[in-house]
Design a protein around this motif. Structure first.
Motif, PDB file in Angstrom:
ATOM      1  N   SER A   1       0.851  -1.189   0.000  1.00  0.00           N
ATOM      2  CA  SER A   1       0.000   0.000   0.000  1.00  0.00           C
ATOM      3  C   SER A   1       0.887   1.240   0.000  1.00  0.00           C
ATOM      4  O   SER A   1       2.090   1.184   0.295  1.00  0.00           O
ATOM      5  CB  SER A   1      -0.919   0.015   1.221  1.00  0.00           C
ATOM      6  N   LEU A   2       0.296   2.382  -0.318  1.00  0.00           N
ATOM      7  CA  LEU A   2       1.054   3.626  -0.339  1.00  0.00           C
ATOM      8  C   LEU A   2       1.611   3.948   1.046  1.00  0.00           C
ATOM      9  O   LEU A   2       2.736   4.445   1.181  1.00  0.00           O
ATOM     10  CB  LEU A   2       0.154   4.762  -0.843  1.00  0.00           C
ATOM     11  N   ARG A   3       0.836   3.646   2.092  1.00  0.00           N
ATOM     12  CA  ARG A   3       1.336   3.854   3.458  1.00  0.00           C
ATOM     13  C   ARG A   3       2.582   3.020   3.702  1.00  0.00           C
ATOM     14  O   ARG A   3       3.590   3.515   4.230  1.00  0.00           O
ATOM     15  CB  ARG A   3       0.257   3.490   4.483  1.00  0.00           C
ATOM     16  N   ASN A   4       2.552   1.733   3.326  1.00  0.00           N
ATOM     17  CA  ASN A   4       3.707   0.853   3.534  1.00  0.00           C
ATOM     18  C   ASN A   4       4.945   1.389   2.827  1.00  0.00           C
ATOM     19  O   ASN A   4       6.051   1.406   3.391  1.00  0.00           O
ATOM     20  CB  ASN A   4       3.409  -0.554   3.021  1.00  0.00           C
ATOM     21  N   LYS A   5       4.770   1.847   1.590  1.00  0.00           N
ATOM     22  CA  LYS A   5       5.910   2.340   0.806  1.00  0.00           C
ATOM     23  C   LYS A   5       6.510   3.590   1.442  1.00  0.00           C
ATOM     24  O   LYS A   5       7.739   3.753   1.481  1.00  0.00           O
ATOM     25  CB  LYS A   5       5.467   2.643  -0.627  1.00  0.00           C
ATOM     26  N   LEU A   6       5.645   4.490   1.945  1.00  0.00           N
ATOM     27  CA  LEU A   6       6.142   5.722   2.552  1.00  0.00           C
ATOM     28  C   LEU A   6       6.799   5.459   3.896  1.00  0.00           C
ATOM     29  O   LEU A   6       7.817   6.078   4.234  1.00  0.00           O
ATOM     30  CB  LEU A   6       4.997   6.725   2.707  1.00  0.00           C
ATOM     31  N   VAL A   7       6.246   4.530   4.675  1.00  0.00           N
ATOM     32  CA  VAL A   7       6.859   4.197   5.964  1.00  0.00           C
ATOM     33  C   VAL A   7       8.243   3.585   5.755  1.00  0.00           C
ATOM     34  O   VAL A   7       9.175   3.856   6.522  1.00  0.00           O
ATOM     35  CB  VAL A   7       5.945   3.255   6.783  1.00  0.00           C
ATOM     36  N   ARG A   8       8.403   2.787   4.699  1.00  0.00           N
ATOM     37  CA  ARG A   8       9.730   2.230   4.401  1.00  0.00           C
ATOM     38  C   ARG A   8      10.748   3.341   4.151  1.00  0.00           C
ATOM     39  O   ARG A   8      11.918   3.209   4.504  1.00  0.00           O
ATOM     40  CB  ARG A   8       9.654   1.298   3.186  1.00  0.00           C
ATOM     41  N   LEU A   9      10.295   4.433   3.549  1.00  0.00           N
ATOM     42  CA  LEU A   9      11.219   5.548   3.280  1.00  0.00           C
ATOM     43  C   LEU A   9      11.658   6.258   4.553  1.00  0.00           C
ATOM     44  O   LEU A   9      12.682   6.947   4.553  1.00  0.00           O
ATOM     45  CB  LEU A   9      10.549   6.576   2.358  1.00  0.00           C
ATOM     46  N   MET A  10      10.911   6.095   5.646  1.00  0.00           N
ATOM     47  CA  MET A  10      11.239   6.794   6.880  1.00  0.00           C
ATOM     48  C   MET A  10      12.541   6.316   7.506  1.00  0.00           C
ATOM     49  O   MET A  10      13.086   6.966   8.405  1.00  0.00           O
ATOM     50  CB  MET A  10      10.087   6.666   7.882  1.00  0.00           C
ATOM     51  N   THR A  11      13.054   5.179   7.040  1.00  0.00           N
ATOM     52  CA  THR A  11      14.358   4.698   7.511  1.00  0.00           C
ATOM     53  C   THR A  11      15.336   4.619   6.345  1.00  0.00           C
ATOM     54  O   THR A  11      16.299   3.858   6.383  1.00  0.00           O
ATOM     55  CB  THR A  11      14.217   3.315   8.186  1.00  0.00           C
ATOM     56  N   HIS A  12      15.088   5.406   5.300  1.00  0.00           N
ATOM     57  CA  HIS A  12      15.969   5.412   4.121  1.00  0.00           C
ATOM     58  C   HIS A  12      17.333   5.993   4.492  1.00  0.00           C
ATOM     59  O   HIS A  12      17.459   6.826   5.390  1.00  0.00           O
ATOM     60  CB  HIS A  12      15.320   6.244   3.009  1.00  0.00           C
ATOM     61  N   ILE A  13      18.358   5.575   3.767  1.00  0.00           N
ATOM     62  CA  ILE A  13      19.714   6.024   4.063  1.00  0.00           C
ATOM     63  C   ILE A  13      19.895   7.506   3.770  1.00  0.00           C
ATOM     64  O   ILE A  13      20.715   8.181   4.403  1.00  0.00           O
ATOM     65  CB  ILE A  13      20.743   5.174   3.260  1.00  0.00           C
ATOM     66  N   ASP A  14      19.136   8.053   2.817  1.00  0.00           N
ATOM     67  CA  ASP A  14      19.237   9.468   2.481  1.00  0.00           C
ATOM     68  C   ASP A  14      18.391  10.294   3.452  1.00  0.00           C
ATOM     69  O   ASP A  14      17.184  10.117   3.553  1.00  0.00           O
ATOM     70  CB  ASP A  14      18.762   9.711   1.041  1.00  0.00           C
ATOM     71  N   THR A  15      19.028  11.212   4.156  1.00  0.00           N
ATOM     72  CA  THR A  15      18.351  11.997   5.191  1.00  0.00           C
ATOM     73  C   THR A  15      17.197  12.821   4.627  1.00  0.00           C
ATOM     74  O   THR A  15      16.123  12.917   5.245  1.00  0.00           O
ATOM     75  CB  THR A  15      19.354  12.940   5.884  1.00  0.00           C
TER      76      THR A  15
END
Length: 494
Positions: A335-349
């Protein structure tokens, strides 16, 4: 050879000879080591005169042969792109004035697509590479109005209302290839000269100009170009420019009336917002150059949601619908929520900050609601940066309506681990069956291990201060003690 070609152009030659010279210069100008003869006042003056944009005299000298104009523009684009010295000289020669004068006449003169395209390409390079030219075009030459009019002419739009483009029912035809190419160059020039617009206050006259531009950009979002990739690129430049508009002018995205076939939400036309959301999801799925491709649209949606209640509620309904699946972590799924939450721990600040900020605004900047949808572990970065680790809520103008919980969520809520954001299996108690002495031994063993790691500076124990910020444990304890003693003094306690 390069010097000879420039000198040869100074003579009275037939257009065919001039074109041959200019073609040779264009080829040589691709080599950075051959640029010196072209990066002089005389060399650039010769090329700009043949391009018909020399502004050293009161009247711009007309060059009748369009092939000469075109080849000269191509040469100038190559030289300006590769040479800082040429960039400086073109600024001194006020080449942008000659370009602006010719662009202003597009409605009156019939120029071929190639000449218009390279006019705009050269203007883009000049405004991208020189801050002084950018300011000159924006202020002295009223570049925003000029380029907005040029965009309107290129798109061939008609107006239904002051801020609504007239459209026929059904799908709009794709923008032809040549018009798309010119429109994208115009959008890039406008991006350069409006770079700081969103950060400053604008008066009513400027606000009307930006709203007019915003209405055109909304139309750009609603139409397609020739081919899927070209449409994506066209929309990308549109989104980048929308992010530069003053926040109060973004209301034009919601201005059009709801018509048959429109997407309506709370009585407002959400077609443009829906297209932006689809654009965001395509960029997420592509997963390529996330910082460049995602942050502009995320920032645009975040600020739109912050200032427009209907936009925020529509986006929340799409991105953060009432929770039903509480068995999986918030970052697991498609889901779009899942994809965005994954970005919350992305390596790029920048990427993780933009994703977290977007979801935080959709949660009305409420810590409890934010943690509910993302899990405390994913939310910790933004909360630490905002000083909200202890909970609370940011100041913001949001309505007081309550979040709606599903029956599934209400039933599972007591068993949800707030750190992971899902229902966890109950683990066996590792101390079951131990005597009190064994428990104390294991506890002291753990304390000693943490103490050793801390003394060797492998880790640094942190605590939360009364203000909600993270601080080294010693400082956090000291701050809490100070606050407690201050409270006791206020109450008159010994």
């Amino acid at each position: 050879m390069a010097q000879l070609l420039i000198e040869f152009l100074e003579r009275e030659l037939q257009p065919s000879c001039q074109v041959t010279c200019l073609e040779s210069i264009r080829i040589l100008s691709r080599d950075k080591y051959c640029l010196d003869p072209f990066t002089t006042k005389e060399g650039l003056k010769t090329l700009s005169r043949h391009a018909g944009i020399d502004y050293s005299e009161e009247v711009i000298r007309e060059v009748p042969d369009l092939d000469v104009i075109l080849e000269s523009l191509k040469c100038l684009c190559n030289i300006v792109f590769s040479s800082p010295r040429a960039q400086e000289l073109t600024a001194e020669a006020r080449l942008v004035v000659g370009l602006a004068k010719r662009i202003k006449l597009y409605n009156e003169r019939s120029l071929p697509h190639e000449v218009k395209f390279f006019d705009l390409r050269l203007l883009f390079l000049l405004t991208a590479l020189r801050v002084d030219i950018r300011q000159q075009l924006a202020q002295e030459l009223r570049g925003i109005s000029l380029m907005t009019d040029t965009l309107e002419l290129t798109l061939g739009v008609k107006w239904m209302d002051p801020y609504e483009v007239a459209t026929e029912e059904g799908l709009l035809p794709p923008l032809p290839r040549q018009e798309t190419e010119r429109a994208m160059e115009i959008l890039k020039v406008l991006f350069n000269i409006t770079f700081d617009s969103s950060k400053r206050e604008v008066d009513e006259e400027d606000a009307a100009l930006y709203r007019h531009l915003g209405a055109l950009l909304r139309h750009c979002l609603m139409i397609s170009a020739d081919g899927e990739d070209r449409t994506e690129e066209f929309h990308s430049h549109t989104v980048n420019l929308l992010g530069n508009l003053p926040l109060k002018c973004l209301d034009v995205l919601l201005t059009p009336k709801v018509r048959p076939g429109s997407l309506e939400y709370m009585g407002v036309n959400m077609d443009a917002v829906s297209i932006l959301l689809d654009f965001l999801e395509r960029r997420l799925d592509r997963g390529h150059k996330l910082k460049e491709s995602l942050t502009p649209v995320l920032n645009l949606l975040t600020e739109s949601a912050r200032v427009h209640r209907q936009t925020r509620k529509f986006l929340k309904a799409k991105v953060l619908p009432p929770l039903r699946d509480v068995r999986n972590r918030p970052e697991v799924g498609n889901s779009l929520r899942n994809k965005l939450v994954r970005l919350m721990t992305h390596i790029d600040t920048d990427v993780k900050h933009c994703a977290a900020e977007f979801l935080f605004v959709l949660c009305k900047e409420s810590v409890s609601r934010f943690v509910k949808y993302t899990g405390y572990g994913n939310a910790a970065g933004l909360l630490a940066a905002r000083g909200l680790m202890a909970g609370g809520r940011e100041e913001g103008e949001y309505s007081e309506d309550e979040d709606t919980d599903t029956e599934e969520y209400k039933e599972a809520k007591p068993n949800i681990n707030p750190v992971t954001g899902r229902v966890e299996e109950k683990l066996p108690n590792p101390m079951e069956g131990m005597t009190e002495e064994q428990k104390e031994y294991e506890a002291m063993k753990l304390v000693n291990m943490f103490d050793k790691l801390s003394r060797e500076q492998v880790i640094q124990p942190m605590g939360i201060t009364p203000s909600g910020n993270l601080a080294p444990m010693e400082n956090a304890i000291h701050d809490m003690a100070d606050e407690r003693s201050s409270s006791d003094s206020d109450l008159g306690l010994d």
